[in-house]
Design a protein around this motif. Structure first.
Motif, PDB file in Angstrom:
ATOM      1  N   GLY A   1       1.111   7.056 -10.541  1.00 56.25           N
ATOM      2  CA  GLY A   1       0.788   6.411  -9.282  1.00 56.25           C
ATOM      3  C   GLY A   1      -0.599   5.800  -9.356  1.00 56.25           C
ATOM      4  O   GLY A   1      -1.499   6.342  -9.993  1.00 56.25           O
ATOM      5  N   GLY A   2      -0.767   4.658  -8.725  1.00 55.40           N
ATOM      6  CA  GLY A   2      -2.056   3.988  -8.716  1.00 55.40           C
ATOM      7  C   GLY A   2      -2.344   3.153  -9.942  1.00 55.40           C
ATOM      8  O   GLY A   2      -3.418   2.571 -10.057  1.00 55.40           O
ATOM      9  N   THR A   3      -1.397   3.079 -10.886  1.00 55.76           N
ATOM     10  CA  THR A   3      -1.576   2.218 -12.058  1.00 55.76           C
ATOM     11  C   THR A   3      -0.403   1.264 -12.179  1.00 55.76           C
ATOM     12  O   THR A   3       0.714   1.561 -11.750  1.00 55.76           O
ATOM     13  CB  THR A   3      -1.693   3.030 -13.372  1.00 55.76           C
ATOM     14  OG1 THR A   3      -0.501   3.802 -13.544  1.00 55.76           O
ATOM     15  CG2 THR A   3      -2.901   3.931 -13.375  1.00 55.76           C
TER      16      THR A   3
ATOM     17  N   THR B   1       4.690   6.630  -8.555  1.00 55.89           N
ATOM     18  CA  THR B   1       4.829   6.338  -9.977  1.00 55.89           C
ATOM     19  C   THR B   1       5.783   5.165 -10.138  1.00 55.89           C
ATOM     20  O   THR B   1       6.604   4.870  -9.260  1.00 55.89           O
ATOM     21  CB  THR B   1       5.389   7.544 -10.763  1.00 55.89           C
ATOM     22  OG1 THR B   1       6.750   7.760 -10.374  1.00 55.89           O
ATOM     23  CG2 THR B   1       4.548   8.792 -10.546  1.00 55.89           C
TER      24      THR B   1
ATOM     25  N   LEU C   1      -5.852   1.808  -7.534  1.00 59.19           N
ATOM     26  CA  LEU C   1      -6.457   2.578  -6.429  1.00 59.19           C
ATOM     27  C   LEU C   1      -7.919   2.828  -6.689  1.00 59.19           C
ATOM     28  O   LEU C   1      -8.380   2.912  -7.756  1.00 59.19           O
ATOM     29  CB  LEU C   1      -5.736   3.918  -6.244  1.00 59.19           C
ATOM     30  CG  LEU C   1      -4.269   3.828  -5.833  1.00 59.19           C
ATOM     31  CD1 LEU C   1      -3.647   5.221  -5.807  1.00 59.19           C
ATOM     32  CD2 LEU C   1      -4.138   3.182  -4.472  1.00 59.19           C
TER      33      LEU C   1
ATOM     34  N   SER D   1       0.827  -1.209   0.000  1.00 60.30           N
ATOM     35  CA  SER D   1       0.000   0.000   0.000  1.00 60.30           C
ATOM     36  C   SER D   1       0.862   1.261   0.000  1.00 60.30           C
ATOM     37  O   SER D   1       0.459   2.293  -0.519  1.00 60.30           O
ATOM     38  CB  SER D   1      -0.961   0.014   1.187  1.00 60.30           C
ATOM     39  OG  SER D   1      -0.237   0.057   2.400  1.00 60.30           O
ATOM     40  N   ASP D   2       2.059   1.209   0.589  1.00 64.47           N
ATOM     41  CA  ASP D   2       2.961   2.358   0.565  1.00 64.47           C
ATOM     42  C   ASP D   2       3.416   2.679  -0.860  1.00 64.47           C
ATOM     43  O   ASP D   2       3.652   3.833  -1.197  1.00 64.47           O
ATOM     44  CB  ASP D   2       4.210   2.104   1.415  1.00 64.47           C
ATOM     45  CG  ASP D   2       3.912   1.953   2.885  1.00 64.47           C
ATOM     46  OD1 ASP D   2       2.895   2.512   3.346  1.00 64.47           O
ATOM     47  OD2 ASP D   2       4.687   1.276   3.568  1.00 64.47           O
TER      48      ASP D   2
ATOM     49  N   LEU E   1       1.743   1.788  -3.774  1.00 66.85           N
ATOM     50  CA  LEU E   1       0.677   1.918  -4.769  1.00 66.85           C
ATOM     51  C   LEU E   1       0.522   3.333  -5.305  1.00 66.85           C
ATOM     52  O   LEU E   1       0.232   3.520  -6.477  1.00 66.85           O
ATOM     53  CB  LEU E   1      -0.658   1.434  -4.206  1.00 66.85           C
ATOM     54  CG  LEU E   1      -0.876  -0.067  -4.238  1.00 66.85           C
ATOM     55  CD1 LEU E   1      -2.224  -0.417  -3.622  1.00 66.85           C
ATOM     56  CD2 LEU E   1      -0.774  -0.626  -5.632  1.00 66.85           C
ATOM     57  N   GLY E   2       0.700   4.337  -4.481  1.00 69.74           N
ATOM     58  CA  GLY E   2       0.534   5.711  -4.926  1.00 69.74           C
ATOM     59  C   GLY E   2       1.736   6.283  -5.643  1.00 69.74           C
ATOM     60  O   GLY E   2       1.660   7.364  -6.221  1.00 69.74           O
TER      61      GLY E   2
ATOM     62  N   ARG F   1      -5.802   0.022 -13.133  1.00 57.75           N
ATOM     63  CA  ARG F   1      -5.927   0.990 -12.049  1.00 57.75           C
ATOM     64  C   ARG F   1      -5.933   0.219 -10.743  1.00 57.75           C
ATOM     65  O   ARG F   1      -6.746  -0.684 -10.565  1.00 57.75           O
ATOM     66  CB  ARG F   1      -7.214   1.787 -12.188  1.00 57.75           C
ATOM     67  CG  ARG F   1      -7.211   2.703 -13.373  1.00 57.75           C
ATOM     68  CD  ARG F   1      -7.673   4.088 -12.949  1.00 57.75           C
ATOM     69  NE  ARG F   1      -7.538   5.062 -14.001  1.00 57.75           N
ATOM     70  CZ  ARG F   1      -6.425   5.719 -14.255  1.00 57.75           C
ATOM     71  NH1 ARG F   1      -5.347   5.509 -13.565  1.00 57.75           N
ATOM     72  NH2 ARG F   1      -6.374   6.612 -15.220  1.00 57.75           N
TER      73      ARG F   1
END
Length: 166
Positions: A100-102, A26, A166, A20-21, A23-24, A164
């Motif tokens: 980030g998130g992809t 890039t 997130l 989770s750290d 995932l955001g 995606r």
């Protein structure tokens, strides 16, 4: 929803951040963090004797030396060794262009092997380049070459679906 789990690391490496750290972040931030030693490298690359050597916008380079423990019974490296290196460079090149998130997952890989990798093969470089990165698909190409002589060992192209997270 499941709790974040720590990322796996190669033996002897410190524990990684949780998924989770990351995932955001890039893709380029993640790979640059790996290159800088802030994040562990992928355990598969450690197992194959390779390391991330360069990260750019849409490009990556891995380097390493083939090891006798990866030889098949006829004295050559298994095709899966070459395929894993090429796929690592292909997917990492695409990853450097993702927000980030992809993330991306491979949907098609084509590979051509031009010369055998043997136990006495010297340092190899596997360079990947993103060709196209759009909102839903991406493509890349990679080449596995001898670092000292520039000889082409293999090349590959790939297609990816962008996800995606997130």
């Amino acid at each position: 929803m499941t709790a974040p789990r720590p990322l796996r690391t190669a033996p002897g490496q410190p524990p990684a951040q949780t998924t989770s750290d990351l995932l955001g972040m890039t893709g380029r931030e993640i790979l640059q963090g790996t290159l800088d030693g802030r994040f562990p490298g992928a355990p598969i690359l450690s197992a194959l004797g390779f390391r991330l050597a360069q990260v750019g916008h849409g490009s990556v380079v891995f380097e390493g030396e083939p090891d006798d423990q990866l030889l098949g019974p006829a004295g050559g490296m298994y095709g899966g060794f070459v395929a894993t290196l090429l796929e690592s460079a292909l997917s990492a090149a695409v990853l450097t262009r993702l927000a980030g998130g992809t993330r991306a997952t491979s949907v098609k890989i084509g590979m051509d092997i031009h010369r055998a990798v043997r136990g006495d093969t010297r340092t190899l470089r596997c360079a990947g380049t993103a060709i196209h990165v759009g909102p839903t698909t991406a493509s890349a190409e990679a080449r596995l070459i001898g670092a000292e002589d520039g000889e082409l060992y293999a090349q590959a192209t790939s297609m990816y679906a962008i996800l995606r997270m997130l």
